[in-house]
Write an enzyme that holds these catalytic residues in place. Structure first.
Site, PDB file in Angstrom:
ATOM      1  N   GLY A   1       6.177  36.694  -9.568  1.00 41.25           N
ATOM      2  CA  GLY A   1       7.152  35.610  -9.662  1.00 41.25           C
ATOM      3  C   GLY A   1       6.561  34.384 -10.336  1.00 41.25           C
ATOM      4  O   GLY A   1       7.218  33.729 -11.163  1.00 41.25           O
TER       5      GLY A   1
ATOM      6  N   LEU B   1      10.969  37.256  -5.766  1.00 38.32           N
ATOM      7  CA  LEU B   1      10.783  37.894  -4.472  1.00 38.32           C
ATOM      8  C   LEU B   1       9.518  37.356  -3.820  1.00 38.32           C
ATOM      9  O   LEU B   1       8.419  37.524  -4.356  1.00 38.32           O
ATOM     10  CB  LEU B   1      10.673  39.413  -4.631  1.00 38.32           C
ATOM     11  CG  LEU B   1      11.816  40.110  -5.388  1.00 38.32           C
ATOM     12  CD1 LEU B   1      11.535  41.599  -5.506  1.00 38.32           C
ATOM     13  CD2 LEU B   1      13.145  39.880  -4.681  1.00 38.32           C
TER      14      LEU B   1
ATOM     15  N   ALA C   1       7.748  39.624  -8.268  1.00 34.43           N
ATOM     16  CA  ALA C   1       7.389  39.643  -6.854  1.00 34.43           C
ATOM     17  C   ALA C   1       6.036  38.979  -6.650  1.00 34.43           C
ATOM     18  O   ALA C   1       5.083  39.268  -7.363  1.00 34.43           O
ATOM     19  CB  ALA C   1       7.346  41.079  -6.336  1.00 34.43           C
ATOM     20  N   CYS C   2       5.972  38.072  -5.690  1.00 32.13           N
ATOM     21  CA  CYS C   2       4.720  37.403  -5.311  1.00 32.13           C
ATOM     22  C   CYS C   2       4.077  36.767  -6.556  1.00 32.13           C
ATOM     23  O   CYS C   2       4.694  35.935  -7.202  1.00 32.13           O
ATOM     24  CB  CYS C   2       3.802  38.397  -4.619  1.00 32.13           C
ATOM     25  SG  CYS C   2       2.509  37.634  -3.623  1.00 32.13           S
ATOM     26  N   ALA C   3       2.870  37.181  -6.932  1.00 35.84           N
ATOM     27  CA  ALA C   3       2.238  36.598  -8.124  1.00 35.84           C
ATOM     28  C   ALA C   3       3.001  36.953  -9.386  1.00 35.84           C
ATOM     29  O   ALA C   3       2.905  36.235 -10.393  1.00 35.84           O
ATOM     30  CB  ALA C   3       0.792  37.074  -8.228  1.00 35.84           C
TER      31      ALA C   3
END
Length: 561
Positions: A300, A325, A296-298
């Site tokens: 990812g 995500l 998710a976010c960083a």
């Protein structure tokens, strides 16, 4: 195919103020001073232009005094929903004067001979100023006046007490949530499990199964380094972890350590090595040769870098699939914040964090808040101080305010990521001594974006998906950054867009995408179950002989302040 939307209905997320970029860049008040100076000089350089707009504003204010109501606030602007702003002569005139002033100020900028970039900077600053000077922020706000009379003056004293408490304990920012309402491990992050591995950077949590049978291939969730992991496990109704467990998936999740100044040298390579260790432990405990990754976010960005590293080592077979995500791999984003940044600003941001050892989460939270001040600052100014009310008891806001720090080296790596956009070309990013080429990462991927996401704009997430090799799916949720992740089935307002063909232009994809009602979770579940091997009888024991369970979930690292 959906009916083609009108041109005005097409979302333009690139115009959003990108809060993640701004927080990483370390924007400060001093970065705005040159633009303020430019605006002041502009008034002197174009006196006739300035006088014309001043006279126009004077004429509009005269009509406002006579009762003219030619200016209307945005229909969804919650600041002026109270009927007094329309019905009471005093409030109606104050609102009309405010809207006329804003309109004329923006017209003064738009019709000036300022350069395009200077105009964009000016609009950003004037928007901040306009939001701050809104009459809704005044003690004469009709809601505040009504509350003052209804409580016999008690709201005034409560508001002053809240203000003093925030000045002392919250860095002068209005509190967004009642912190006494939640406790990690008591009423949030309560899914049963245990820490089965720990290294200096992370704890690996394995969750207790919740189904009679399990798929052979496990799922390893990698949260962002700038937040606590339990966004995936808030209440039982919102828990992505429980949803996956109840549908037969073996679930492991990383809980990052909150770094301090001693950990200033932890960079992206350090985190990638730690994730690789967690991946190997996940595979060993589950007995599977491969595992699914979800970032998710960083997080990812981290799993993409890990896969590039594994591909360079010819070990990509360890990864069964990858889910991204709201994650940026293509960091090219147009935002007003970037207009205030130059090489000197970037180097100053790196130097500050390295001297301190970390980038403090509270500093990042302030920048995030100032990118959306009406929602994240002035809304709570009115609620907490003018109305004297407690901020809401909202689990997502509690998580959002449970700040963490970034080690200086990782902060520097992320600044370089936004500056150079290295993943868009082979070998542009080097991790753990290996160059990364995402086109050679042929793992099947599933990417989620939010159409209202102001942190990772959906078109940038779409372009990030195109950087990957393998079979790719892209889903666009009708929500924001966090709500795109917390999207459990049953929400009547939830829907998402999808189209099997990923064109090079995100706008073309948007025109052709099909709308699906409901959450994307079931769609993703079917996708990952098809890649998870056979089902077998559930083994209730956690850990293994080499990795016995330690502390019960949520572990120890999550409690580090």
């Amino acid at each position: 195919m959906r009916e083609k939307p009108a041109a005005g209905a097409l979302p333009v997320p690139a115009s959003f103020e990108n809060a993640e970029q701004s927080a990483m860049l370390g924007l400060r008040g001093r970065n705005l001073f040159p633009t303020l100076r430019t605006l002041a000089l502009q008034g002197i350089k174009q006196p006739i232009h300035s006088a014309r707009h001043a006279l126009a504003l004077g004429g509009q204010l005269g009509r406002v005094l006579l009762g003219d109501t030619s200016h209307q606030p945005h229909a969804q602007d919650a600041r002026f929903q109270d009927p007094s702003w329309r019905l009471n002569p005093f409030y109606r005139r104050s609102l009309q004067a405010y809207l006329a002033w804003q309109k004329q100020l923006n017209a003064w900028v738009d019709e000036s001979n300022l350069a395009t970039d200077d105009q964009a900077r000016a609009r950003f600053i004037l928007a901040q100023l306009g939001d701050a000077l809104s009459p809704s922020n005044s003690p004469l706000n009709p809601l505040a006046v009504k509350e003052l009379f209804n409580t016999g003056g008690a709201s005034l004293f409560k508001g002053i007490r809240h203000l003093l408490d925030d000045l002392v304990h919250n860095g002068g920012m209005p509190s967004q949530v009642s912190k006494q309402a939640f406790e990690v491990g008591r009423n949030i992050a309560t899914t049963p499990g245990a820490v089965v591995f720990r290294n200096e950077l992370l704890e690996l949590i394995q969750y207790q199964p919740m189904s009679e049978k399990q798929y052979a291939c496990p799922l390893l969730i990698v949260p962002p380094q700038i937040n606590k992991y339990y966004i995936f496990d808030l209440s039982a109704e919102k828990s992505f972890v429980q949803y996956a467990l109840k549908n037969g998936l073996q679930v492991f999740i990383i809980s990052w350590r909150n770094p301090n100044a001693r950990h200033r040298e932890w960079g992206l390579s350090s985190y990638v090595q730690a994730i690789e260790e967690a991946l190997d432990v996940t595979r060993a405990i589950s007995g599977s040769k491969e595992a699914h990754l979800m970032g998710a976010c960083a997080g990812g960005l981290s799993i993409a870098a890990l896969q590039g590293h594994l591909q360079a080592k010819r070990q990509l077979r360890k990864v069964a699939s990858a889910t991204y995500l709201v994650s940026l791999l293509d960091s090219q984003i147009d935002s007003s914040a970037m207009l205030f940044v130059d090489e000197q600003t970037l180097e100053a941001a790196k130097r500050r964090s390295y001297q301190q050892g970390v980038l403090d989460g509270r500093d990042m939270a302030k920048v995030f808040a100032w990118m959306r001040p009406n929602d994240l600052i002035w809304n709570y100014w009115v609620n907490n101080y003018l109305l004297g009310k407690q901020p809401p008891a909202f689990d997502i806001l509690y998580w959002n305010n449970d700040n963490t720090r970034l080690p200086a080296a990782l902060h520097g790596d992320l600044l370089d990521f936004f500056k150079h956009n290295p993943l868009t070309h082979p070998g542009g990013l080097e991790v753990c001594g290996t160059p990364i080429d995402l086109q050679k990462v042929t793992v099947d991927s599933f990417s989620i974006a939010g159409i209202n996401d102001h942190i990772t704009p959906w078109d940038a997430v779409y372009r990030s998906t195109l950087l990957l090799g393998g079979e790719r799916r892209f889903v666009l949720s009708n929500s924001g950054h966090i709500q795109s992740i917390l999207n459990p089935p049953g929400n009547p307002k939830a829907n998402y867009l999808e189209h099997n063909t990923l064109s090079s232009d995100p706008r073309a994809w948007y025109f052709d995408a099909q709308k699906h009602d409901g959450s994307w979770w079931p769609d993703w579940l079917g996708w990952i179950q098809a890649r998870s091997g056979e089902q077998r009888e559930t083994l209730p024991a956690l850990g293994s002989q080499n990795h016995p369970p330690m502390e019960a979930a949520p572990g120890t690292y999550v409690h580090v302040r």
